[in-house]
Write an enzyme that holds these catalytic residues in place. Structure first.
Site, PDB file in Angstrom:
ATOM      1  N   GLU A  14     -45.393 119.012 -46.204  1.00  0.00           N
ATOM      2  CA  GLU A  14     -46.647 119.845 -46.934  1.00  0.00           C
ATOM      3  C   GLU A  14     -45.873 121.209 -47.156  1.00  0.00           C
ATOM      4  OE1 GLU A  14     -50.102 117.066 -45.838  1.00  0.00           O
ATOM      5  OE2 GLU A  14     -50.544 119.368 -46.055  1.00  0.00           O
TER       6      GLU A  14
ATOM      7  N   GLU B 241     -53.393 107.590 -49.881  1.00  0.00           N
ATOM      8  CA  GLU B 241     -52.625 106.941 -48.658  1.00  0.00           C
ATOM      9  C   GLU B 241     -53.734 106.165 -47.815  1.00  0.00           C
ATOM     10  OE1 GLU B 241     -49.660 110.492 -48.295  1.00  0.00           O
ATOM     11  OE2 GLU B 241     -49.395 108.882 -46.574  1.00  0.00           O
TER      12      GLU B 241
ATOM     13  N   THR C  84     -52.752 112.699 -52.742  1.00  0.00           N
ATOM     14  CA  THR C  84     -52.012 111.980 -52.327  1.00  0.00           C
ATOM     15  C   THR C  84     -52.386 111.203 -51.201  1.00  0.00           C
ATOM     16  OG1 THR C  84     -50.299 113.050 -53.571  1.00  0.00           O
ATOM     17  CG2 THR C  84     -49.577 111.611 -51.925  1.00  0.00           C
TER      18      THR C  84
ATOM     19  N   ARG D  24     -39.611 110.131 -50.926  1.00  0.00           N
ATOM     20  CA  ARG D  24     -39.756 111.596 -50.819  1.00  0.00           C
ATOM     21  C   ARG D  24     -38.687 112.328 -51.969  1.00  0.00           C
ATOM     22  NH1 ARG D  24     -40.374 112.407 -44.421  1.00  0.00           N
ATOM     23  NH2 ARG D  24     -42.895 112.439 -44.463  1.00  0.00           N
TER      24      ARG D  24
ATOM     25  N   LYS E 268     -45.211 103.984 -43.961  1.00  0.00           N
ATOM     26  CA  LYS E 268     -45.627 104.620 -42.687  1.00  0.00           C
ATOM     27  C   LYS E 268     -46.382 103.419 -41.861  1.00  0.00           C
ATOM     28  CE  LYS E 268     -46.253 109.251 -44.061  1.00  0.00           C
ATOM     29  NZ  LYS E 268     -47.096 110.288 -44.486  1.00  0.00           N
TER      30      LYS E 268
ATOM     31  N   ARG F  86     -47.287 110.577 -59.591  1.00  0.00           N
ATOM     32  CA  ARG F  86     -46.870 111.441 -58.195  1.00  0.00           C
ATOM     33  C   ARG F  86     -47.901 111.041 -57.112  1.00  0.00           C
ATOM     34  NH1 ARG F  86     -47.639 114.256 -53.511  1.00  0.00           N
ATOM     35  NH2 ARG F  86     -45.872 115.524 -53.233  1.00  0.00           N
TER      36      ARG F  86
ATOM     37  N   ASN G  64     -47.890 115.099 -42.649  1.00  0.00           N
ATOM     38  CA  ASN G  64     -46.757 115.727 -41.821  1.00  0.00           C
ATOM     39  C   ASN G  64     -46.943 117.040 -42.426  1.00  0.00           C
ATOM     40  OD1 ASN G  64     -44.398 116.823 -41.841  1.00  0.00           O
ATOM     41  ND2 ASN G  64     -43.574 114.564 -41.677  1.00  0.00           N
TER      42      ASN G  64
END
Ligand SMILES: C=C(O[C@@H]1C=C(C(=O)O)C=C[C@H]1O)C(=O)O
Length: 275
Positions: free
Chosen positions: A209, A261, A257, A20, A179, A168, A205
């Site tokens: 965000e 994931e 993003t 992060r 995770k 990014r 999450n």
């Protein structure tokens, strides 16, 4: 190319706070690159191979490219010679032009599970059709029209923007792996059921965000102003359309993003005891 993520220490590279931190760092990079780009008008011709055809001479590519694609593909060909795309956090827009590096390969520790997730074509499409038109839209100034003399400069700025956006968004792989290792059983069940919606909910999450968007608004406002000028002057001369930066993250960066994931996790069990 050297990577900003410390890949020599797999534990650190998969620590969610570290990742992060990298994502926050990339907010600055992306915002500043966009500020540089919007000095120039949209100059739509540089994205249209019919309007401004550039012969590619590369058999792996179509005979005529847009100026933007020509410069991006040539940049990637050069950067591949210095092993940029050996790094697990780098993804090419034109994999077909990559060359064998002229430098000794770097032995990166295996951190991510083998995968072929690459959303760069979507990133480029959204950058050209959504992000740039919004960011370049004049805000309270006279229409700047096309500026042919800036075609090359604008395309150079685009390369920097696209490469930062790609890094990014593909960092989503490190987030997903982190995770997965934290909640393996939960994700194994969702992946076996090929439950993309369930995986998306599990990796989401909302609080993070929300913080990302609030921070982006503040950064775009701050980086877009000159501290030596008064607030009144700054309002008139802001360097970037703040809402365009927030929209870019809300409508493109964060959703893509999460696609990275989810698609990375869908491939995560291949070749493992869970398959
Ligand atoms: C990147 C993460 O995963 C998701 C994507 C986020 C983003 O792109 O900013 C933020 C939170 C999550 O919904 C994270 O959890 O930090």
């Amino acid at each position: 190319m050297d990577t900003a993520l410390d890949l020599s220490n797999p534990e650190g590279a998969l620590d969610l706070d570290n990742i992060r931190f990298q994502l926050i760092r990339l907010e600055d990079t992306i915002t500043f690159h966009l500020i540089e780009r919007v000095q120039f008008p949209l100059n739509a011709a540089i994205y249209d191979p019919d309007k401004l055809p550039i012969p590619s001479y590369n058999l792996a590519l179509p005979p005529n490219l847009s100026l933007a694609d020509y410069m991006l593909s040539e940049t990637e060909r050069l950067h591949s010679l210095v092993r940029r795309y050996d790094a697990p956090d780098e993804h090419p827009f034109f994999p077909q032009v990559l060359q064998r590096p002229i430098m000794q390969p770097i032995k990166y520790p295996t951190i991510l599970h083998p995968n072929n997730v690459n959303v760069n074509s979507t990133i480029k499409d959204k950058y050209i059709t959504e992000i740039l038109p919004e960011a370049c839209r004049d805000f309270g100034r006279t229409d700047r029209g096309e500026t042919k003399e800036n075609y090359g400069s604008a395309a150079c700025c685009d390369i920097a923007c696209l490469q930062a956006l790609s890094r990014r968004i593909h960092f989503g792989k490190f987030v997903a792996e982190s995770k997965f290792r934290k909640e393996t059983e939960r994700f194994v069940k969702l992946i076996k059921a090929v439950d993309r919606q369930g995986i998306d909910e599990a990796i989401t999450n909302a609080a993070v965000e929300k913080k990302v968007l609030e921070r982006l608004r503040l950064k775009a406002k701050t980086y877009g102003t000159d501290p030596s000028l008064s607030a009144a002057v700054n309002d008139r001369k802001e360097k970037i359309n703040i809402e365009a930066v927030v929209k870019m993250y809300a409508q493109v960066v964060i959703p893509l993003t999460k696609v990275v994931e989810v698609e990375y996790l869908i491939q995560r069990l291949k070749g493992t005891e869970w398959e």
